[in-house]
Design a protein around this motif. Structure first.
Motif, PDB file in Angstrom:
ATOM      1  N   ALA A   1       0.850  -1.193   0.000  1.00  0.00           N
ATOM      2  CA  ALA A   1       0.000   0.000   0.000  1.00  0.00           C
ATOM      3  C   ALA A   1       0.881   1.237   0.000  1.00  0.00           C
ATOM      4  CB  ALA A   1      -0.915  -0.002   1.215  1.00  0.00           C
ATOM      5  N   ASN A   2       0.383   2.326  -0.591  1.00  0.00           N
ATOM      6  CA  ASN A   2       1.083   3.597  -0.510  1.00  0.00           C
ATOM      7  C   ASN A   2       0.057   4.720  -0.451  1.00  0.00           C
ATOM      8  OD1 ASN A   2       0.687   4.532  -3.422  1.00  0.00           O
ATOM      9  ND2 ASN A   2       1.770   2.606  -3.752  1.00  0.00           N
ATOM     10  N   SER A   3       0.445   5.798   0.207  1.00  0.00           N
ATOM     11  CA  SER A   3      -0.447   6.945   0.319  1.00  0.00           C
ATOM     12  C   SER A   3       0.373   8.213   0.410  1.00  0.00           C
ATOM     13  CB  SER A   3      -1.357   6.814   1.537  1.00  0.00           C
ATOM     14  OG  SER A   3      -0.600   6.800   2.718  1.00  0.00           O
ATOM     15  N   GLY A   4      -0.250   9.317  -0.037  1.00  0.00           N
ATOM     16  CA  GLY A   4       0.459  10.583  -0.012  1.00  0.00           C
ATOM     17  C   GLY A   4      -0.413  11.712  -0.502  1.00  0.00           C
ATOM     18  N   THR A   5       0.228  12.736  -1.035  1.00  0.00           N
ATOM     19  CA  THR A   5      -0.482  13.929  -1.478  1.00  0.00           C
ATOM     20  C   THR A   5      -0.492  14.020  -2.993  1.00  0.00           C
ATOM     21  OG1 THR A   5       1.526  15.260  -1.324  1.00  0.00           O
ATOM     22  CG2 THR A   5       0.080  15.199   0.615  1.00  0.00           C
ATOM     23  N   PHE A   6      -1.511  14.707  -3.489  1.00  0.00           N
ATOM     24  CA  PHE A   6      -1.660  14.942  -4.926  1.00  0.00           C
ATOM     25  C   PHE A   6      -1.751  16.440  -5.151  1.00  0.00           C
ATOM     26  CE2 PHE A   6      -4.301  15.942  -8.565  1.00  0.00           C
ATOM     27  CZ  PHE A   6      -3.698  15.202  -9.566  1.00  0.00           C
ATOM     28  N   ALA A   7      -1.039  16.939  -6.158  1.00  0.00           N
ATOM     29  CA  ALA A   7      -1.127  18.339  -6.569  1.00  0.00           C
ATOM     30  C   ALA A   7      -1.085  18.373  -8.085  1.00  0.00           C
ATOM     31  CB  ALA A   7       0.009  19.155  -5.980  1.00  0.00           C
ATOM     32  N   GLY A   8      -2.147  18.875  -8.690  1.00  0.00           N
ATOM     33  CA  GLY A   8      -2.189  18.870 -10.142  1.00  0.00           C
ATOM     34  C   GLY A   8      -3.149  19.890 -10.716  1.00  0.00           C
ATOM     35  N   MET A   9      -3.464  19.697 -12.001  1.00  0.00           N
ATOM     36  CA  MET A   9      -4.337  20.603 -12.746  1.00  0.00           C
ATOM     37  C   MET A   9      -5.331  19.775 -13.557  1.00  0.00           C
ATOM     38  SD  MET A   9      -3.028  23.740 -12.302  1.00  0.00           S
ATOM     39  CE  MET A   9      -3.585  24.698 -13.663  1.00  0.00           C
ATOM     40  N   LEU A  10      -6.525  20.341 -13.756  1.00  0.00           N
ATOM     41  CA  LEU A  10      -7.516  19.740 -14.636  1.00  0.00           C
ATOM     42  C   LEU A  10      -7.471  20.506 -15.946  1.00  0.00           C
ATOM     43  CD1 LEU A  10      -9.820  17.670 -14.984  1.00  0.00           C
ATOM     44  CD2 LEU A  10     -11.387  19.446 -14.188  1.00  0.00           C
ATOM     45  N   GLN A  11      -7.064  19.816 -17.024  1.00  0.00           N
ATOM     46  CA  GLN A  11      -6.958  20.435 -18.342  1.00  0.00           C
ATOM     47  C   GLN A  11      -7.655  19.551 -19.360  1.00  0.00           C
ATOM     48  OE1 GLN A  11      -2.729  20.541 -18.886  1.00  0.00           O
ATOM     49  NE2 GLN A  11      -2.439  22.268 -17.509  1.00  0.00           N
ATOM     50  N   ASP A  12      -8.692  20.098 -20.011  1.00  0.00           N
ATOM     51  CA  ASP A  12      -9.420  19.358 -21.048  1.00  0.00           C
ATOM     52  C   ASP A  12      -9.837  17.974 -20.574  1.00  0.00           C
ATOM     53  OD1 ASP A  12      -9.078  21.505 -22.835  1.00  0.00           O
ATOM     54  OD2 ASP A  12      -7.121  20.732 -23.454  1.00  0.00           O
ATOM     55  N   SER A  13     -10.453  17.901 -19.423  1.00  0.00           N
ATOM     56  CA  SER A  13     -10.973  16.666 -18.831  1.00  0.00           C
ATOM     57  C   SER A  13      -9.889  15.706 -18.343  1.00  0.00           C
ATOM     58  CB  SER A  13     -11.907  15.931 -19.792  1.00  0.00           C
ATOM     59  OG  SER A  13     -13.004  16.749 -20.107  1.00  0.00           O
ATOM     60  N   ILE A  14      -8.655  16.135 -18.328  1.00  0.00           N
ATOM     61  CA  ILE A  14      -7.575  15.290 -17.806  1.00  0.00           C
ATOM     62  C   ILE A  14      -7.004  15.936 -16.551  1.00  0.00           C
ATOM     63  CG2 ILE A  14      -5.296  14.304 -18.242  1.00  0.00           C
ATOM     64  CD1 ILE A  14      -6.091  14.089 -21.183  1.00  0.00           C
ATOM     65  N   LEU A  15      -7.081  15.197 -15.457  1.00  0.00           N
ATOM     66  CA  LEU A  15      -6.506  15.627 -14.187  1.00  0.00           C
ATOM     67  C   LEU A  15      -5.114  15.010 -14.121  1.00  0.00           C
ATOM     68  CD1 LEU A  15      -6.797  16.981 -11.401  1.00  0.00           C
ATOM     69  CD2 LEU A  15      -7.806  14.829 -10.585  1.00  0.00           C
ATOM     70  N   ILE A  16      -4.100  15.853 -14.159  1.00  0.00           N
ATOM     71  CA  ILE A  16      -2.733  15.347 -14.159  1.00  0.00           C
ATOM     72  C   ILE A  16      -1.933  16.091 -13.096  1.00  0.00           C
ATOM     73  CG2 ILE A  16      -1.966  16.916 -15.995  1.00  0.00           C
ATOM     74  CD1 ILE A  16      -0.237  14.448 -16.970  1.00  0.00           C
ATOM     75  N   GLY A  17      -1.125  15.330 -12.364  1.00  0.00           N
ATOM     76  CA  GLY A  17      -0.366  15.979 -11.314  1.00  0.00           C
ATOM     77  C   GLY A  17       0.707  15.092 -10.711  1.00  0.00           C
ATOM     78  N   LYS A  18       1.310  15.608  -9.668  1.00  0.00           N
ATOM     79  CA  LYS A  18       2.408  14.953  -8.976  1.00  0.00           C
ATOM     80  C   LYS A  18       1.860  14.271  -7.722  1.00  0.00           C
ATOM     81  CE  LYS A  18       6.874  16.126  -6.938  1.00  0.00           C
ATOM     82  NZ  LYS A  18       7.782  17.258  -6.647  1.00  0.00           N
ATOM     83  N   TYR A  19       2.171  13.005  -7.594  1.00  0.00           N
ATOM     84  CA  TYR A  19       1.790  12.203  -6.434  1.00  0.00           C
ATOM     85  C   TYR A  19       3.048  11.980  -5.609  1.00  0.00           C
ATOM     86  CZ  TYR A  19       0.240   7.924  -3.965  1.00  0.00           C
ATOM     87  OH  TYR A  19      -0.078   6.973  -3.010  1.00  0.00           O
ATOM     88  N   THR A  20       3.088  12.546  -4.398  1.00  0.00           N
ATOM     89  CA  THR A  20       4.215  12.375  -3.483  1.00  0.00           C
ATOM     90  C   THR A  20       3.747  11.449  -2.383  1.00  0.00           C
ATOM     91  OG1 THR A  20       4.948  14.624  -3.979  1.00  0.00           O
ATOM     92  CG2 THR A  20       5.858  13.591  -1.999  1.00  0.00           C
ATOM     93  N   PHE A  21       4.427  10.318  -2.212  1.00  0.00           N
ATOM     94  CA  PHE A  21       3.889   9.277  -1.343  1.00  0.00           C
ATOM     95  C   PHE A  21       4.944   8.559  -0.530  1.00  0.00           C
ATOM     96  CE2 PHE A  21       4.925   7.511  -5.449  1.00  0.00           C
ATOM     97  CZ  PHE A  21       5.446   6.262  -5.198  1.00  0.00           C
ATOM     98  N   MET A  22       4.438   7.804   0.448  1.00  0.00           N
ATOM     99  CA  MET A  22       5.256   6.941   1.274  1.00  0.00           C
ATOM    100  C   MET A  22       4.927   5.500   0.880  1.00  0.00           C
ATOM    101  SD  MET A  22       5.288   6.253   5.372  1.00  0.00           S
ATOM    102  CE  MET A  22       6.126   7.728   5.867  1.00  0.00           C
ATOM    103  N   SER A  23       5.970   4.731   0.645  1.00  0.00           N
ATOM    104  CA  SER A  23       5.793   3.327   0.306  1.00  0.00           C
ATOM    105  C   SER A  23       6.898   2.527   0.962  1.00  0.00           C
ATOM    106  CB  SER A  23       5.839   3.135  -1.211  1.00  0.00           C
ATOM    107  OG  SER A  23       5.654   1.780  -1.546  1.00  0.00           O
ATOM    108  N   GLU A  24       6.538   1.415   1.583  1.00  0.00           N
ATOM    109  CA  GLU A  24       7.495   0.550   2.261  1.00  0.00           C
ATOM    110  C   GLU A  24       8.345   1.335   3.248  1.00  0.00           C
ATOM    111  OE1 GLU A  24       9.760  -1.678  -0.587  1.00  0.00           O
ATOM    112  OE2 GLU A  24       7.980  -2.479  -1.555  1.00  0.00           O
ATOM    113  N   GLY A  25       7.734   2.293   3.941  1.00  0.00           N
ATOM    114  CA  GLY A  25       8.442   3.071   4.948  1.00  0.00           C
ATOM    115  C   GLY A  25       9.334   4.163   4.397  1.00  0.00           C
ATOM    116  N   THR A  26       9.408   4.294   3.096  1.00  0.00           N
ATOM    117  CA  THR A  26      10.248   5.313   2.482  1.00  0.00           C
ATOM    118  C   THR A  26       9.391   6.501   2.080  1.00  0.00           C
ATOM    119  OG1 THR A  26      11.686   3.588   1.604  1.00  0.00           O
ATOM    120  CG2 THR A  26      11.925   5.777   0.655  1.00  0.00           C
ATOM    121  N   ASP A  27       9.764   7.667   2.575  1.00  0.00           N
ATOM    122  CA  ASP A  27       9.040   8.904   2.304  1.00  0.00           C
ATOM    123  C   ASP A  27       9.649   9.621   1.104  1.00  0.00           C
ATOM    124  OD1 ASP A  27       6.881  10.317   3.130  1.00  0.00           O
ATOM    125  OD2 ASP A  27       7.828  11.237   4.867  1.00  0.00           O
TER     126      ASP A  27
END
Length: 155
Positions: free
Chosen positions: A79-105
């Motif tokens: 499992a991994n979880s984190g933050t999303f920051a992006g833009m909605l352009q022409d029905s496409i939401l694209i952005g940067k996902y910064t997450f923690m996985s396997e204890g690595t931030d």
């Protein structure tokens, strides 16, 4: 003058018949024109749950950018979880996902979703040399079989 009056009378008669005919068709069939719903991306939770998979995108802010929290809990994967920051352009939401996985931030990768019919469907495509961003955004394939639908956010 007589021809003008006859022409106008015929035109009114034809127009009147067409309007009445249209009204009769609607009355006889009982079918009314229904507008397709318009879906607007809103602050809130969008989730998929099934086959042991759970994906949740909680959008917390929509201004010049779309901000939120994203988590993946996929069957037989870490499992991994984190933050999303992006833009909605022409029905496409694209952005940067910064997450923690396997204890690595601090892991990051680019993610994209197609916003269509009230659902977000994740897109996939060729990655650049870093392996963290899409090489060609215009060639993304939105083929995920886990569409995220709006749902109530859990407290």
């Amino acid at each position: 003058m007589k021809k003008s009056i006859i022409t106008i009378t015929l035109a009114l008669l034809v127009f009147g018949c067409k309007t009445k005919e249209k009204e009769n068709v609607e009355e006889n069939t009982g079918i009314e024109a229904v507008e397709a719903p318009v879906y607007i991306l809103e602050v809130g939770c969008y989730a998929y749950e099934g086959n042991g998979n759970h994906v949740l995108l909680e959008i917390t802010e929509i201004n010049n950018s779309v901000l939120g929290n994203l988590s993946y809990n996929l069957a037989e994967k870490d499992a991994n979880s984190g933050t999303f920051a992006g833009m909605l352009q022409d029905s496409i939401l694209i952005g940067k996902y910064t997450f923690m996985s396997e204890g690595t931030d601090g892991n990051t990768r680019e993610v994209a979703f197609l916003w269509k019919d009230g659902q977000l469907t994740e897109g996939y495509g060729e990655l650049d040399e870093t392996g963290t961003a899409f090489k060609y955004i215009n060639s993304l394939q939105f083929t995920s079989n886990m569409p995220l639908s709006q749902t109530e956010c859990e407290p």
